[in-house]
Write an enzyme that holds these catalytic residues in place. Structure first.
Site, PDB file in Angstrom:
ATOM      1  N   TRP A 153       0.865  -1.166  -0.044  1.00 42.33           N
ATOM      2  CA  TRP A 153      -0.015   0.175  -0.058  1.00 42.33           C
ATOM      3  C   TRP A 153       0.837   1.177  -0.096  1.00 42.33           C
ATOM      4  O   TRP A 153       1.966   1.381   0.867  1.00 42.33           O
ATOM      5  CB  TRP A 153      -0.800  -0.082   1.174  1.00 42.33           C
ATOM      6  N   ASP A 234      -0.878  -5.544   9.283  1.00 44.33           N
ATOM      7  CA  ASP A 234      -1.794  -4.516   8.912  1.00 44.33           C
ATOM      8  C   ASP A 234      -3.149  -5.551   8.271  1.00 44.33           C
ATOM      9  O   ASP A 234      -3.020  -6.101   7.513  1.00 44.33           O
ATOM     10  CB  ASP A 234      -1.313  -3.707   7.846  1.00 44.33           C
ATOM     11  N   LYS A 270     -13.505  -0.558   5.941  1.00 43.99           N
ATOM     12  CA  LYS A 270     -13.818  -1.185   4.840  1.00 43.99           C
ATOM     13  C   LYS A 270     -15.019  -2.173   5.454  1.00 43.99           C
ATOM     14  O   LYS A 270     -15.999  -2.408   4.749  1.00 43.99           O
ATOM     15  CB  LYS A 270     -12.621  -2.175   4.250  1.00 43.99           C
TER      16      LYS A 270
HETATM   17  N1  KET Z   1      -3.685  -0.580   5.297  1.00 47.54           N
HETATM   18  C1  KET Z   1      -4.124  -0.844   3.858  1.00 47.54           C
HETATM   19  C2  KET Z   1      -3.346  -2.149   3.624  1.00 47.54           C
HETATM   20  C3  KET Z   1      -4.983  -0.209   3.288  1.00 47.54           C
HETATM   21  O1  KET Z   1      -5.046  -0.465   1.974  1.00 47.54           O
HETATM   22  C4  KET Z   1      -5.770   0.942   3.790  1.00 47.54           C
HETATM   23  C5  KET Z   1      -6.405   1.781   2.884  1.00 47.54           C
HETATM   24  C6  KET Z   1      -5.423   1.098   5.321  1.00 47.54           C
HETATM   25  C7  KET Z   1      -4.404   0.501   5.883  1.00 47.54           C
HETATM   26  C8  KET Z   1      -5.895   2.336   5.871  1.00 47.54           C
HETATM   27  O2  KET Z   1      -7.069   2.685   5.941  1.00 47.54           O
HETATM   28  P1  KET Z   1      -7.998   3.523   6.662  1.00 47.54           P
HETATM   29  O3  KET Z   1      -9.236   4.267   5.933  1.00 47.54           O
HETATM   30  O4  KET Z   1      -7.271   4.395   7.470  1.00 47.54           O
HETATM   31  O5  KET Z   1      -8.548   2.633   7.759  1.00 47.54           O
HETATM   32  N2  KET Z   1      -6.338   1.720   1.816  1.00 47.54           N
HETATM   33  C9  KET Z   1      -7.110   2.503   0.877  1.00 47.54           C
HETATM   34  C10 KET Z   1      -7.670   3.866   1.091  1.00 47.54           C
HETATM   35  C11 KET Z   1      -6.631   4.709   1.066  1.00 47.54           C
HETATM   36  O6  KET Z   1      -5.408   4.566   0.384  1.00 47.54           O
HETATM   37  O7  KET Z   1      -6.657   5.615   2.256  1.00 47.54           O
HETATM   38  C12 KET Z   1      -6.719   2.404  -0.613  1.00 47.54           C
HETATM   39  O8  KET Z   1      -5.660   1.692  -0.832  1.00 47.54           O
HETATM   40  O9  KET Z   1      -7.377   2.743  -1.575  1.00 47.54           O
END
Ligand code: KET
Length: 424
Positions: A153, A234, A270
Site C-alpha cells: 500500500w 496490517d 472497509k
Molecule cells: N492498510 C491498508 C493495506 C490499506 O489498503 C488501507 C487503505 C489502510 C491500511 C488504511 O485505511 P483507513 O481508511 O485509514 O482505515 N487503503 C485504501 C484507502 C487509502 O488509500 O487511504 C486504498 O488503498 O485505496
C-alpha cells in the site's frame, strides 16, 4: 503530478507572483497528488457521464453508490437514544477496544484470555499504523528497520518513515506468474538481520490481491520464529478476503497461537463501511497484565501529543454492532454480501475480457482476493483509459473491484480490451 501543477502554472499573473515572492511560503514546492486519493480528485473533475472511479478502495453498491450498512444504520439509531459528547479516554472507548481485539484475535486467544493485549483505539487503520510505527521507533529494543512487501500500500512507506523507522522491502509478488513469489519471500525473510520488524498484510494484500495460503502462512510463521523477526500485521480488510471475519484472521491467530508476540492494526473503514468515521485499533500482545499496563501507559504518551484522544461516533457504532448478537450476525451477512458482489464482478470481468479476445492471460482477475485486482495494465494504458475512456485507476494498474457493477462492467471491459489491443 498534473492535478496540482496545472492550476499553479495557470495562476501566474505578475501581481500575484510578486506577492507570492514576498510570502513566507514562497519556497514551498508543489507536491505531487496522492497516488490513490489524487485519482478521486481527477475523477471528480471529469464531467463525462460514463466516468468510472476504480481508484480508492471504497465499497460501492450495485448502483455504484456508497453503501451504508443496514447494521450501521440500526446501531446509529440505538446510539442516538443515549450518550453524551464527552472526551473519550486517550486509548478510546473501552468496550470498543475490547470487542475489536476479540474480533481479531478470537475468543481462544491466550493473550486475550490472560488480559495481556495492550490495545488502543486509533484514527482508522492509518492511525493505527502511525501509532504502531511511533511506539516501535521509541520502544522496540532490537531494530529500527521495518521490512515491507514489494509492492505494498502506497502509504506504508511514508507512515513508517514519518514514524522514525527505516523502511526496506522484501520480495512478495512475482510479475511473471502474477502470483506470490514465495521462494523470494522466504529467502528475503531468511536473509534479514535477526529481530527486524516485518510488515505483513493479514489478508487481502493491497495492491496485489495475492495472499499466502494457510500452509504458506505456517511456513512464514516458522521462519519468522527461527529468525526472531517481529511480525507487524496490517489487517485493514478483515472479512473482505473470504467473506468471513474469522477465516480472514487466520494468519494473525496462527501467529499468536504459535507464541509470537505481534503488533496489529485494525480498520473498520472497509468491513463496516465506516470510511469517514475513522475508527480502528492498534494492539500489541504482551507477556502478562502487568506488562500490558506498562505498554498501554506508553501508548497513551505516544497518542496524547498527536491528537489527544480519538473520535467517539464511529467507535460507538462499531462497539454497538460487535456487542449485540443480532447486529453482529446481521453485519457478518453484510460483509459476506459485499465480498460476494466483488467476486461476482471478478467473474463477469474475466468472462468479458476473454469473450472480447483480449490479448493475455486473465485468470488472475478471478484468483486475486479482496477489494482490488492488480490487472497488469501498464501506466500508459491506465493513462489512456483515464484520458480517452474516463476510467480512473491507480497508475500501477490496480482497480478497486467494488467500483464495478452491472451498469458499467461492459463499458469497462470493452475499454480495457481496447487499451490492451492498443486502439484507444
Ligand atoms: N492498510 C491498508 C493495506 C490499506 O489498503 C488501507 C487503505 C489502510 C491500511 C488504511 O485505511 P483507513 O481508511 O485509514 O482505515 N487503503 C485504501 C484507502 C487509502 O488509500 O487511504 C486504498 O488503498 O485505496
Amino acid at each position: 503530478m498534473q492535478a496540482i501543477a496545472r492550476p499553479l502554472a495557470r495562476a501566474a499573473p505578475r501581481a500575484l507572483s510578486r506577492a507570492a515572492a514576498l510570502s513566507t511560503w514562497s519556497a514551498v514546492p508543489a507536491g505531487p497528488p496522492d497516488a490513490i486519493l489524487g485519482v478521486t480528485e481527477a475523477f471528480k473533475r471529469d464531467q463525462d457521464p460514463r466516468k468510472i472511479n476504480l481508484g480508492v478502495g471504497a465499497y460501492r453498491d450495485g448502483n455504484g453508490k456508497p453503501f451504508v450498512l443496514p447494521s450501521v444504520k440500526k446501531a446509529e439509531e440505538i446510539i442516538s437514544q443515549s450518550g453524551d459528547k464527552e472526551y473519550l479516554p486517550i486509548t478510546g472507548l473501552p468496550e470498543f477496544t475490547r470487542r475489536a481485539a476479540l474480533l481479531a484475535y478470537g475468543a481462544e486467544s491466550a493473550p486475550l484470555k490472560g488480559n495481556a493485549v495492550a490495545v488502543t483505539q486509533s484514527i482508522s487503520g492509518t492511525g493505527a499504523l502511525r501509532i504502531g510505527g511511533a511506539f516501535l521507533a521509541r520502544f522496540y529494543p532490537h531494530s529500527k528497520t521495518i521490512y515491507l512487501p514489494t509492492p505494498t500500500w502506497g502509504n506504508h512507506t511514508p507512515i513508517f518513515r514519518d514514524s522514525g523507522l527505516e523502511v526496506k522491502g522484501y520480495r512478495y509478488y512475482d510479475k511473471k506468474t502474477v502470483g506470490l513469489d514465495f521462494e523470494g519471500l522466504k529467502a528475503d525473510l531468511q536473509s534479514m538481520p535477526e529481530k527486524s520488524i516485518v510488515l505483513l498484510h493479514a489478508c487481502a494484500h493491497n495492491p496485489t490481491g495475492v495472499d499466502p495460503t494457510q500452509a504458506q502462512w505456517i511456513e512464514i510463521s516458522n521462519i519468522i520464529k527461527e529468525k526472531s523477526l517481529f511480525p507487524f500485521f496490517d489487517m485493514a480488510y478483515q472479512g473482505f478476503a473470504s467473506g468471513s471475519t474469522s477465516k480472514d484472521a487466520f494468519a494473525v491467530r496462527h501467529f499468536v497461537s504459535e507464541g509470537h508476540q505481534v503488533a496489529l492494526c485494525q480498520s473498520f473503514a472497509k468491513n463496516m463501511g465506516l470510511y469517514g468515521e475513522r475508527v480502528g485499533a492498534f494492539s500489541l500482545t504482551t507477556a502478562d497484565p502487568e506488562e500490558k499496563a506498562r505498554v498501554e501507559s506508553q501508548l497513551k504518551i505516544v497518542i496524547r501529543p498527536m491528537y489527544s484522544n480519538p473520535p467517539l461516533h464511529g467507535a460507538r457504532i462499531a462497539s454497538t454492532i460487535l456487542g449485540s448478537p443480532e447486529l453482529y450476525s446481521e453485519w457478518e451477512g453484510e460483509v459476506k454480501g459485499m465480498a460476494e458482489r466483488i467476486i461476482s464482478m471478478r467473474d463477469r470481468l474475466y468472462d468479458n475480457l476473454v469473450a472480447q479476445k483480449t490479448p493475455g492471460e486473465w485468470g488472475h482477475i478471478k484468483s486475486q482476493i479482496g477489494m482490488f485486482s492488480f490487472t497488469g495494465l501498464t501506466t500508459p494504458q491506465t493513462k489512456a483509459l483515464a484520458e480517452k475512456a474516463h476510467i480512473y485507476m491507480t497508475a500501477d494498474g490496480r482497480i478497486s473491484m467494488a467500483g464495478l457493477n452491472a451498469h458499467n462492467i461492459d463499458y469497462f471491459s470493452e475499454s480495457v480490451s481496447r487499451a490492451v489491443k492498443g486502439d484507444i
